[in-house]
Design a protein around this motif. Structure first.
Motif, PDB file in Angstrom:
ATOM      1  N   ARG A 167      14.227   3.547  -4.609  1.00 61.61           N
ATOM      2  CA  ARG A 167      14.765   4.428  -3.565  1.00 61.61           C
ATOM      3  C   ARG A 167      16.249   4.717  -3.818  1.00 61.61           C
ATOM      4  O   ARG A 167      16.705   5.848  -3.645  1.00 61.61           O
ATOM      5  CB  ARG A 167      14.562   3.791  -2.191  1.00 61.61           C
ATOM      6  CG  ARG A 167      14.929   4.695  -1.033  1.00 61.61           C
ATOM      7  CD  ARG A 167      14.311   4.191   0.252  1.00 61.61           C
ATOM      8  NE  ARG A 167      12.870   4.380   0.257  1.00 61.61           N
ATOM      9  CZ  ARG A 167      12.264   5.500   0.659  1.00 61.61           C
ATOM     10  NH1 ARG A 167      12.973   6.538   1.068  1.00 61.61           N
ATOM     11  NH2 ARG A 167      10.956   5.584   0.646  1.00 61.61           N
ATOM     12  N   CYS A 175      17.650   4.784  -6.652  1.00 66.27           N
ATOM     13  CA  CYS A 175      17.759   5.619  -7.858  1.00 66.27           C
ATOM     14  C   CYS A 175      17.078   6.968  -7.698  1.00 66.27           C
ATOM     15  O   CYS A 175      17.169   7.821  -8.602  1.00 66.27           O
ATOM     16  CB  CYS A 175      17.139   4.879  -9.052  1.00 66.27           C
ATOM     17  SG  CYS A 175      17.992   3.356  -9.508  1.00 66.27           S
ATOM     18  N   GLY A 176      16.343   7.163  -6.602  1.00 73.28           N
ATOM     19  CA  GLY A 176      15.686   8.444  -6.358  1.00 73.28           C
ATOM     20  C   GLY A 176      14.483   8.708  -7.233  1.00 73.28           C
ATOM     21  O   GLY A 176      14.226   9.859  -7.603  1.00 73.28           O
TER      22      GLY A 176
END
Length: 260
Positions: A220, A222-223
């Motif tokens: 999350r 780091c996307g």
């Protein structure tokens, strides 16, 4: 083809050879396979967390060196894990990014080394192969119970800001299934006494989801959705072993007599 079907199919294909490997493989094979899997997991960690490529190669080198040194001295192995990134930044120091990049590299190296080295070490104990099967059964049943329990009964979110689809009902379903199966398996094979089997199975079943949540926090932040793509329906290797490598050091410590 649905993700759920791929998930089940991948598990059915991989479980029989995995069990055969645990029961029949020579000890050196556990060491080699664990080291290689850890190396691949470190690559996935690097791709998620995005520190410099040069630091990745230095980290990979010291990771495998630490694996070689670990059987002699864990203190020396961890020192080497810190030495590599430290030497890299002596060469490529930038004060604006140093702490961020150093932290991302070190956290991945230590986390993955501790988990995979523990996996390689458990089979060296008396009945170690059975202990490893017990641990795998615990993880798989906790994951399966949580998945289906959440789908059937899930109502209340379990840390929604980290993993919105997980629920408390799924968590307790997985804990219950893993505790029961772990208790039965360990008692049938004579690995633990009755109270010990219940306690160890329950504690490990409760803590296993934390490994999944830890990786979810990293993803999350780091996307990214998955750590990789190596396992159809499961994502990357880290997505599949996050809970396993989180609790294996605890179980290894227990077998070593260092805790409880």
């Amino acid at each position: 083809m649905s993700v759920h079907f791929l998930r089940v199919f991948t598990a059915l294909v991989l479980i029989p050879p995995l069990v055969l490997f645990v029961l029949k493989a020579p000890l050196w094979a556990f060491f080699v396979v664990s080291a290689l899997c850890g190396g691949h997991a470190f690559r996935e960690w690097w791709e998620m967390t995005a520190f410099p490529r040069g630091l990745f190669w230095v980290g990979t080198l010291v990771y495998f060196l630490a694996f070689l040194l670990g059987s002699k001295s864990l203190f020396l192995a961890f020192w080497v894990l810190f030495l590599g990134p430290a030497l890299y930044f002596l060469w490529r120091f930038e004060k604006e990014v140093f702490l961020s990049q150093f932290g991302r590299a070190i956290s991945g190296l230590c986390y993955l080394f501790l988990g995979f080295f523990s996996l390689a070490s458990i089979p060296t104990y008396p009945h170690g192969r059975l202990y490893l099967l017990y641990l795998l059964l615990l993880i798989f049943s906790a994951d399966t119970g949580a998945y289906y329990g959440g789908r059937l009964f899930g109502r209340h979110s379990f840390f929604p800001t980290i993993s919105p689809k997980k629920t408390w009902e799924g968590f307790w379903s997985g804990t219950f299934l893993a505790t029961v199966l772990g208790f039965i398996f360990s008692r049938k094979l004579g690995l633990f006494g009755a109270r010990e089997a219940l306690l160890v199975s329950f504690v490990l079943s409760v803590l296993a989801p934390l490994g999944d949540l830890l990786e979810s926090m990293v993803k999350r932040a780091c996307g990214v959705k998955d750590s990789g793509w190596i396992l159809p329906g499961h994502g990357g290797l880290l997505d599949r072993v996050d809970a396993l490598i989180f609790i294996t050091p605890l179980f290894y410590g227990y077998l070593s007599g260092g805790i409880f």
